[in-house]
Design a protein around this motif. Sequence first.
Motif, short mmCIF file in Angstrom:
data_model
loop_
_atom_site.label_atom_id
_atom_site.label_comp_id
_atom_site.label_asym_id
_atom_site.label_seq_id
_atom_site.Cartn_x
_atom_site.Cartn_y
_atom_site.Cartn_z
N ALA A 1 43.76 51.17 51.73
CA ALA A 1 44.57 50.78 50.88
C ALA A 1 43.91 50.26 49.69
O ALA A 1 44.42 50.59 48.45
CB ALA A 1 45.68 49.77 51.34
N THR A 2 42.86 49.73 49.92
CA THR A 2 42.09 49.09 48.72
C THR A 2 40.63 49.28 48.62
O THR A 2 39.90 49.24 47.64
CB THR A 2 41.88 47.46 48.77
OG1 THR A 2 41.26 47.32 50.00
CG2 THR A 2 43.24 46.98 48.87
N VAL B 1 30.61 42.45 48.01
CA VAL B 1 31.48 42.44 46.97
C VAL B 1 31.66 41.18 46.18
O VAL B 1 31.87 40.40 46.67
CB VAL B 1 32.57 43.14 47.39
CG1 VAL B 1 33.63 43.45 46.14
CG2 VAL B 1 32.54 44.55 47.94
N LEU C 1 35.86 38.10 41.99
CA LEU C 1 36.19 38.33 40.53
C LEU C 1 37.33 37.09 40.29
O LEU C 1 38.36 37.64 41.08
CB LEU C 1 36.20 39.36 39.75
CG LEU C 1 34.82 40.45 40.25
CD1 LEU C 1 35.22 41.68 39.52
CD2 LEU C 1 33.78 39.78 39.71
N PRO D 1 39.62 40.56 38.06
CA PRO D 1 39.18 41.92 38.50
C PRO D 1 38.49 42.91 37.55
O PRO D 1 37.82 43.60 37.73
CB PRO D 1 39.90 42.43 39.27
CG PRO D 1 41.30 41.85 39.12
CD PRO D 1 41.07 40.52 38.39
N ARG D 2 39.08 42.54 36.22
CA ARG D 2 38.48 43.57 35.00
C ARG D 2 37.42 43.00 34.34
O ARG D 2 36.61 43.62 33.57
CB ARG D 2 39.66 43.95 34.25
CG ARG D 2 40.75 44.49 34.56
CD ARG D 2 41.61 45.00 33.27
NE ARG D 2 42.75 45.74 33.99
CZ ARG D 2 44.08 45.47 34.62
NH1 ARG D 2 44.29 44.06 34.78
NH2 ARG D 2 45.07 46.33 34.86
N SER E 1 46.30 55.98 47.75
CA SER E 1 46.13 54.78 46.93
C SER E 1 44.69 54.90 46.32
O SER E 1 44.49 54.19 45.43
CB SER E 1 46.07 53.51 47.89
OG SER E 1 45.08 53.86 48.99
N ASN F 1 34.36 53.01 46.36
CA ASN F 1 35.75 53.42 46.22
C ASN F 1 36.33 53.44 44.79
O ASN F 1 35.56 53.11 43.94
CB ASN F 1 36.44 52.12 47.07
CG ASN F 1 36.70 51.02 46.18
OD1 ASN F 1 35.80 50.79 45.89
ND2 ASN F 1 37.98 50.69 45.95
N HIS G 1 40.19 52.75 43.53
CA HIS G 1 41.43 52.29 43.78
C HIS G 1 42.16 51.66 42.38
O HIS G 1 42.15 50.59 42.22
CB HIS G 1 41.73 51.20 44.92
CG HIS G 1 41.48 51.98 46.24
ND1 HIS G 1 40.13 52.46 46.72
CD2 HIS G 1 42.57 52.31 47.26
CE1 HIS G 1 40.43 53.12 47.73
NE2 HIS G 1 41.57 52.90 48.20
N ASN H 1 44.11 48.13 42.55
CA ASN H 1 43.34 47.18 43.11
C ASN H 1 43.30 45.92 42.11
O ASN H 1 43.48 44.69 42.72
CB ASN H 1 42.02 47.59 43.20
CG ASN H 1 41.51 47.88 44.67
OD1 ASN H 1 42.43 48.20 45.57
ND2 ASN H 1 40.26 48.00 45.01
N ALA H 2 43.51 46.11 40.84
CA ALA H 2 43.56 45.04 39.83
C ALA H 2 44.48 44.10 39.98
O ALA H 2 44.43 42.90 40.10
CB ALA H 2 43.26 45.43 38.56
N LEU I 1 45.81 43.37 42.74
CA LEU I 1 45.36 42.98 44.05
C LEU I 1 44.19 41.51 43.70
O LEU I 1 43.99 41.01 44.83
CB LEU I 1 45.37 43.55 45.18
CG LEU I 1 46.36 44.75 45.63
CD1 LEU I 1 45.86 45.71 46.48
CD2 LEU I 1 47.67 44.28 46.00
N GLY I 2 43.91 41.69 42.59
CA GLY I 2 42.68 40.64 42.46
C GLY I 2 41.40 41.42 42.83
O GLY I 2 40.60 40.57 43.07
N LEU I 3 41.30 42.42 43.16
CA LEU I 3 40.05 43.15 43.49
C LEU I 3 39.65 44.16 42.43
O LEU I 3 40.43 44.80 41.70
CB LEU I 3 40.33 44.02 44.83
CG LEU I 3 40.57 43.26 45.94
CD1 LEU I 3 40.88 44.01 47.18
CD2 LEU I 3 39.26 42.38 46.47
N PRO I 4 38.24 44.44 42.43
CA PRO I 4 37.92 45.39 41.48
C PRO I 4 38.29 46.79 41.92
O PRO I 4 38.49 47.08 43.10
CB PRO I 4 36.41 45.37 41.81
CG PRO I 4 36.00 43.86 42.39
CD PRO I 4 37.13 43.74 43.13
N MET J 1 34.40 49.24 43.95
CA MET J 1 33.44 48.35 44.66
C MET J 1 32.47 49.52 45.24
O MET J 1 32.77 50.63 45.86
CB MET J 1 34.24 47.72 45.63
CG MET J 1 35.36 46.88 45.11
SD MET J 1 36.35 45.81 46.38
CE MET J 1 37.27 47.15 46.98
#
Lengths: 340, 340
Positions: free
Chosen positions: A96-97, A324, A327, A330-331, B53, B73, B75, B78-79, B81-84, B87
């Motif tokens: 999913a991520t 990883v 952050l 994340p941006r 996704s 990846n 995605h 992701n942003a 969800l707080g993820l880059p 990655m």
Amino acid sequence: MQTRYIGSAALGRMVRRRGIPEFLRGLAGYIRDDYLRWDAFEKTPRLASHTPSGVIELMPATDGRLYAFKYVNGHPGNAALGLPTVMAFGVLADVATGYPLLLSEMTLLTALRTAATSALAASAMVRAGARTMALIGNGAQSEFQVLAFHAMLGVDQIRAYDVDVRATHRLIANLAGVAGLRVLPAASVEDAVRGADILTTATADKRRAAVLVRQQVPTGAHINAIGGDCPGKTELDPDVLRDARIIVEFEPQTRVEGEIQQLAPDVPVAALSDVLAQRASGRGSDAEITIFDSVGFALEDYSALRYIADLDRAEPESRELDLVPELRDPRNLYAALGVG
Amino acid sequence: MQTRYIGSAALGRMVRRRGIPEFLRGLAGYIRDDYLRWDAFEKTPRLASHTPSGVIELMPATDGRLYAFKYVNGHPGNAALGLPTVMAFGVLADVATGYPLLLSEMTLLTALRTAATSALAASAMVRAGARTMALIGNGAQSEFQVLAFHAMLGVDQIRAYDVDVRATHRLIANLAGVAGLRVLPAASVEDAVRGADILTTATADKRRAAVLVRQQVPTGAHINAIGGDCPGKTELDPDVLRDARIIVEFEPQTRVEGEIQQLAPDVPVAALSDVLAQRASGRGSDAEITIFDSVGFALEDYSALRYIADLDRAEPESRELDLVPELRDPRNLYAALGVG
């Protein structure tokens, strides 16, 4: 959130905590469950890079929920340099991520999953009451094979043969403390296979060999052929394959890499997934010769990573790795460099 | 022997120790050296697994001495969800033995190598005296692009535009301390590109977009198109591509993933390796529009891993990881479990 890391020391602790038999049975259960979900997986033959010294492969597998890949090499000359012939590691990620959830050593884990898969396939293919196994090739994989067949099928008599008698001695010494198991040295392949119910071939030469010929195979034996696993590397004389019931992991890959690379491309084989789901039979009669033409498939690595991830959640042995960057925004990747 | 590990914290230290400009110039030098050895590499398009996704990819590259692969990846969700969005991590291995020498974070490293590659290509393609760059898309990659063009080409005026003005504000704030560099916000794409020597497009939408149309492109501009990098994801209106000189990294991959997926498969393009080796020209005239249709190629990741491995040998920032068991007897894998 960080990536969990299971190195070879942590994996050793996970296995010792449960004992090898329980670890192998649990692992085989995960592999079985995933083979029963066969259609849920995106299946890709491995991506291999061949050089004169060996091969490096990437083996991905995904069911749309988790994504796994394994890095694995095969370098026959490594032992002379003090390195394992086969080394591996792998990653389990969240589809999913794309986040890499777990990084693990897989040198030990591959040996464990290969053995668990062999015993799982055999449990659907051997004659009732099989207790005796000939083990041709007593290298790095051999203890794991013996322990899996002992734990999962009750095989308790092993006749071990290797062209290098020191390998057989090491195998016997390593397994001397296992209760209810007898491992005896054999003087030759003929001596090892005489009357055996199961014949496991696990030799390492990267060439076309014929460690087993037809007249050596007892009526009704099950052959667990794990050494022949890449183009040009086979262990069984083609005559052994004729008229036998042959089970494979992922046919497009096995046609290229397995023992059946020696046969016409239309010789019928059955899929392990179908045998486990009882859509195909693993054995037709007590007299039939059955062959598990194992080359190792990425789904088994997926299962193995999923298994240790679950074990680690229940009883943690892993540690965290900053694979990883974390952050706040994340941006704002630039901020992770910590400059300015 | 153990595997060296460079996490995101260690990579940050490596970059800060040298400063970003020096790090980028050194990295570009390694990428250039490897593109000049183009024929030494085994080249494979990436192995991608697409889901609703996003995408997970494995990108291998080898020159027969070192083997590198990257896991990466993409995605777009992701942003939230707080993820880059992107990655990555990667491994550098010894081809002679298959041993994994180095495991590194590559989320930051990919941003750095993408920017270094963009500036390297541009240095062979821009008009003499180019100093002004329009930057369309001010996401995670944007600071790195600006710093690479500043460090390697002397670009000192940036006009930045993003549909999300907060992204532009973040970019400007992050680069406020860089001496000799002016980053100005633009009110629109038109405003950003007016009179610019270089047009960098780095947007993230996973669809066919046309963030740039033909009449917006100044005569003689160089377009650094880095956002369009997978099937169905493009940034340039097809009209922008017509009559332009187009340079690509690895043609079989770019035909599928790059801006040129919008063109007939026989529209001529030139290879970056040929341009860097001066076997092809990066620019025909001052009036010509040049386009670097960048999708990211595994060779650049190979170069980046080779670069940080060399930096780490000179001034260590890595630590050890037991990714492969150390065996006294390489044939005695079982002993590494520590049982019995």
